[in-house]
Scaffold this active site. Sequence first.
Site, mmCIF file in Angstrom:
data_model
loop_
_atom_site.group_PDB
_atom_site.id
_atom_site.type_symbol
_atom_site.label_atom_id
_atom_site.label_comp_id
_atom_site.label_asym_id
_atom_site.label_seq_id
_atom_site.Cartn_x
_atom_site.Cartn_y
_atom_site.Cartn_z
ATOM 1 N N LYS A 78 9.538 11.619 5.780
ATOM 2 C CA LYS A 78 8.310 11.721 4.826
ATOM 3 C C LYS A 78 7.425 12.718 5.782
ATOM 4 O O LYS A 78 7.377 12.662 7.024
ATOM 5 C CB LYS A 78 7.789 10.422 4.687
ATOM 6 C CG LYS A 78 6.402 10.428 3.812
ATOM 7 C CD LYS A 78 6.175 8.906 3.512
ATOM 8 C CE LYS A 78 4.570 9.187 2.600
ATOM 9 N NZ LYS A 78 4.214 7.528 2.309
ATOM 10 N N SER A 158 2.984 6.839 -2.756
ATOM 11 C CA SER A 158 2.681 8.194 -2.012
ATOM 12 C C SER A 158 4.025 8.763 -1.696
ATOM 13 O O SER A 158 4.282 10.133 -1.444
ATOM 14 C CB SER A 158 1.691 8.184 -0.834
ATOM 15 O OG SER A 158 2.461 7.343 0.216
ATOM 16 N N SER A 182 3.493 2.122 -1.401
ATOM 17 C CA SER A 182 3.838 3.386 -1.319
ATOM 18 C C SER A 182 5.272 3.805 -1.082
ATOM 19 O O SER A 182 5.918 4.735 -1.313
ATOM 20 C CB SER A 182 3.206 4.593 -0.360
ATOM 21 O OG SER A 182 2.108 5.075 -1.023
#
Length: 495
Positions: A78, A158, A182
């Site tokens: 990420k 997210s 998330s």
Amino acid sequence: MSDLNKLTLSEARDGLRKGDYTSVELTEACLTAIEGAGALNAFVHNTPEIAFEQAKAADARIAAGDAPAMCGLPIGIKDLFATKGVPTQAASAILEGFKPEYESTITTKLFDAGSVMLGKLNMDEFAMGSSNETSTYGNAVSPWRRGNEDTALTPGGSSGGSAAAVSADLCLAATGTDTGGSIRQPAAFTGIVGIKPTYGRCSRWGVVAFASSLDQAGPMTKSVRDAAIMLETMCGHDMKDSTSADLPVPNFEALLTGDIKGKKIGIPKEYRLDNMPEEIAKLWDEGAEKLKAAGAEIVEISLPHTKYALPTYYVIAPAEASSNLARYDGVRYGHRATLAEGEGINEMYEKTRAEGFGHEVQRRVMVGTYVLSAGFYDAYYNKARKVRTLIKKDFEDVFAAGVDAILTPATPSPAFGLGEVSEADPIQMYLNDVFTVTVNLAGLPGISVPAGLSSTGLPMGLQLIGKPWEEGDLLNIAHSLEAASGFVSKPEKWW
Ligand code: GLN
């Protein structure tokens, strides 16, 4: 062998050891899949040179018989994790051009264990969002489709890039972070597994901060076994994070016995929302039945302060974010606005932040600054902290009464179309976190497990919430739920 990118971590680990293929071959298969998946916008910075270098080193280690579990396995990272010399933007324009001089503790641990980094993954800006639509790179797209429609769906957020990449087999697994859901919400939207460990299990050092008392990293994987393998590598004490726990890390995979006889699973009555879609309620009931059939005892429980969780979260998270994001001032990192003649330092701060932060981030900074301001601090921020303590106590009481884990839906609906919620008022988006934020507020471990398909053919997930530091037990219960659910669906390739 073709389709190596479709393997799970555990399959690939075993195949590497048997010499069925090499890490270089696994890496090639993933890079080819990534190249063909531009339409998903999941990877935002590819790092093939690093990947091949790491893969070759991993192959040498495997050949020498010195290979930890993650050795040679290609994963995505990420964009929130600082990766040395590799763009790290937290999907924000304000970090344009930022290449850290250091490596986050989690990526260091993964790379020391021989994992291969394919690149950085899309996400919501500073991890604020539930649909990946606040990203400066543009949204990631779910590989899943609703029935025969071609409406583009959100992979969730997210960690939307991580979810899209794992479910479309662009990588074997990915890192995610979870401040209010998330990891778990995007995992549920895309039919994969995501675990947020207990607060303090994974070091936050080198992870771009959103709300420091809630942020935790965790793995996003194709199976519960994979989550156990990757989590073990990711967690452990870190002197560089003062909230990191100095506790031994169990061999989580060895704890996947499948035996959950006598485990007490709580079903919180407050989570049964009035407007809950029928298919989510049914999925939840069936999940409880499956755990019961596997030998668990199902009990109704009460978590009375649940209804205050979302407002509490949306005071605390923005408050911490407004403080954490103060460092983006145009001096230290990334973007700096061009000034007109006669403009000074204040204009530089204002213009840089106005240009660099997207709307959702600006909204959070404003809300956070407001609730922390002298006149409102007690009314909002301090009140929220007190309610947070009550929410945490609800869980403590239930665990003290003998409950081993709690079963809830992971999300209030299956994935929605891009634009369908982001264009409504922000509260609609915040409602996505209704089942997940309590877990962050209480610092507990939570895992999302794919459990079925909606009437339109989209994945739906169930969440299991565990006792602090009992990720091993939680993973074992999740493993049992996974086996009973038998979820094997994959998105049909259209990209
Ligand atoms: N969707 C939540 C938010 O926007 C949670 C985000 C997260 O867990 N990082 O704050």
